[in-house]
Design an enzyme around this catalytic site. Structure first.
Site, PDB file in Angstrom:
ATOM      1  N   CYS A   1       0.829  -1.205   0.000  1.00  7.55           N
ATOM      2  CA  CYS A   1       0.000   0.000   0.000  1.00  7.55           C
ATOM      3  C   CYS A   1       0.865   1.258   0.000  1.00  7.55           C
ATOM      4  CB  CYS A   1      -0.915   0.018   1.220  1.00  7.55           C
ATOM      5  SG  CYS A   1      -2.211  -1.238   1.138  1.00  7.55           S
TER       6      CYS A   1
ATOM      7  N   CYS B   1      -3.482  -0.003  -3.210  1.00  6.16           N
ATOM      8  CA  CYS B   1      -4.217   0.310  -1.979  1.00  6.16           C
ATOM      9  C   CYS B   1      -3.605   1.500  -1.251  1.00  6.16           C
ATOM     10  CB  CYS B   1      -4.261  -0.916  -1.055  1.00  6.16           C
ATOM     11  SG  CYS B   1      -2.677  -1.757  -0.843  1.00  6.16           S
TER      12      CYS B   1
END
Ligand code: ZNA
Length: 252
Positions: free
Chosen positions: A77, A158
């Site tokens: 992420c 993400c």
């Protein structure tokens, strides 16, 4: 049908297969965390089944699904850096700053960046010359691969994402680009919070973050993905490459 000749990268006499296998092994050495989950020989087999024996203008994007499943790598992420018409700048940045990564910094993108490949009906071979060029036909093996790989990266992105755009191209955000038509379309709003666009501006560029195309980008994002745009003079960008203590593109 006019099929252009794309030369791609000058390859060693052993060709595309040995180049890809060699890159795969090199990547595993440089990134021990992906080493155990990836068998380069299996990846090669999954790759070639997408296009061998097929007409080089008839390789659907979905033919690379098996390859995507064969490559095991978790996308961390907050690290994804997309780019559009700014490949060299993006790669110069991620080479120096490991806080961001482009598709070509993943195992899948690293193996295939700048390569050209195709086959032909009833053949078991892979060729790297006389293959269709990017725009000669839509379903060529190279373009279908990048569409599939780009969709996969976007769907796995993400947290916070970034995109590097250039104020020297008009428009900086083009809805015909793969960034727009594939990556933005495949973002997953349930795992992605925000997207920051960095618009690199050279001294004579007049385009800024108020450009209509950046409003289009904001509107193309899935609902609830927060958008921001920052203009970045090319000189500041170059400073980011030389002075690694300077915070840049959200990297410290
Ligand atoms: N590494 C790649 O070759 C590649 C990477 C190819 C296509 C897409 N990507 C993905 S999508 C990457 O992760 C970027 O985030 C996204 C960039 O795609 P884009 O927005 O369409 O940007 P672009 O600069 O127009 O094209 C990207 C690359 O595609 C170029 O560097 C070329 O390799 C190829 N390409 C695009 N248009 C043409 C082309 N090659 C030949 N002729 C073209 N007309």
């Amino acid at each position: 049908l006019v099929v252009g000749v794309s030369l791609g990268l000058a390859l060693s006499p052993k060709g595309v297969k040995s180049e890809i296998l060699q890159r795969c092994e090199t990547y595993k050495k440089l990134h021990p965390e992906v080493s155990s989950g990836n068998d380069c020989q299996k990846i090669w087999t999954a790759f070639e089944q997408a296009y061998v024996g097929r007409n080089s203008c008839d390789v659907p994007v979905e033919n690379y699904d098996t390859l995507i499943r064969a490559v095991k790598q978790e996308i961390q992420c907050n690290k994804t850096l997309f780019w559009s018409k700014s490949k060299d700048l993006a790669h110069a940045f991620t080479e120096k700053r490991k806080c961001k990564m482009t598709l070509e910094d993943t195992l899948l993108g690293y193996m295939l960046d700048d390569l050209t490949w195709c086959s032909k009906p009833d053949s078991k071979e892979t060729f790297s010359s006389n293959c269709p060029g990017w725009t000669d036909c839509e379903k060529n093996p190279v373009r279908s691969f990048w569409v599939r790989a780009s969709a996969n990266l976007a769907a796995s992105t993400c947290g916070h994402a970034s995109v590097l755009l250039s104020a020297s191209v008009n428009p900086p955000y083009n809805q015909n680009s793969i960034f727009s038509s594939v990556e933005v379309q495949n973002l997953n709003h349930s795992i992605l919070d925000s997207m920051a666009a960095y618009l690199v501006t050279d001294v004579t560029d007049k385009t800024n973050c108020n450009d209509a195309s950046l409003v289009t980008l904001k509107n193309d994002l899935p609902p609830n993905v927060e958008f921001s745009c920052k203009e970045m003079p090319l000189s500041d960008f170059q400073m980011c490459l030389s002075d690694l203590d300077k915070p840049c593109l959200g990297c410290h």
